[in-house]
Design an enzyme around this catalytic site. Sequence first.
Site, PDB file in Angstrom:
ATOM      1  CG  ASP A  13      74.858  11.765  72.539  1.00 58.93           C
ATOM      2  OD1 ASP A  13      75.475  12.842  72.690  1.00 58.93           O
ATOM      3  OD2 ASP A  13      75.157  10.933  71.669  1.00 58.93           O
ATOM      4  CB  CYS A  16      76.379  17.661  72.060  1.00 55.22           C
ATOM      5  SG  CYS A  16      76.692  18.685  73.509  1.00 55.22           S
ATOM      6  CG  HIS A 120      73.245  20.732  72.582  1.00 56.92           C
ATOM      7  ND1 HIS A 120      73.340  19.371  72.731  1.00 56.92           N
ATOM      8  CD2 HIS A 120      73.073  20.952  71.257  1.00 56.92           C
ATOM      9  CE1 HIS A 120      73.241  18.797  71.537  1.00 56.92           C
ATOM     10  NE2 HIS A 120      73.077  19.736  70.626  1.00 56.92           N
ATOM     11  CG  HIS A 201      72.043  10.539  90.380  1.00 59.56           C
ATOM     12  ND1 HIS A 201      71.007  10.820  91.244  1.00 59.56           N
ATOM     13  CD2 HIS A 201      72.385   9.241  90.622  1.00 59.56           C
ATOM     14  CE1 HIS A 201      70.728   9.745  91.969  1.00 59.56           C
ATOM     15  NE2 HIS A 201      71.563   8.784  91.612  1.00 59.56           N
TER      16      HIS A 201
END
Length: 208
Positions: A13, A16, A120, A201
């Site tokens: 999300d 992490c 991640h 973005h």
Amino acid sequence: MDGVVVRRIIPSDNSCLFNAIGYVMEHNLTKAPELRQVIAATVISDPVTYNEAFLGKTNHEYCQWIMDPDKWGGAIELAILSDYYGREIAAYDIQTTRCDLYGQGKGLSERVMVIYDGLHYDSLAMAPFEDAPMEVDQTIFNVHNYGQIGLASKLAERLVGEAHRARKFTDTGNFTLRCGVCQQGVVGQKEAVEHAKLTGHANFQEYS
């Protein structure tokens, strides 16, 4: 405590790193908003150390940026969180199998471990067996003489080596991403950063 080192998966999300640290430090998977505040407060209180050259943006811009839940953390944030908790953080990189140790040389007596796949962060914990519940995880390890934590680090290195051989990492120089907002495709971290700067973005998904 003998057993195995297991990888505890943290939700993807954009927070992490913070939630992985929250888990290994406090067994809490929802620490991200609080830890972002800790980092912003640390940075804004020391503009000499955390200057534009160090942060890549002004002190004020960085503090606004790190409070955005869509922004990722990295080395700067890990170093600050190591100081905040008073524990070393061992961050294992699957692609290079390298371990970056934050807080090293500061006389800290405990260490936690996280693992990074290029995009991640997850938590590493010692469990009595492979499918043991998270409630029995050991995530904080005593640092012994010569900066070692014993069996846990050896098992962590083995887990990282196995993940590396299985190519369970993202090559951030050459990976392909699609912007989740406008669906534009980009190649590599550099193009993703440029796209984010141009458009604002920040929601990317990997695709092949």
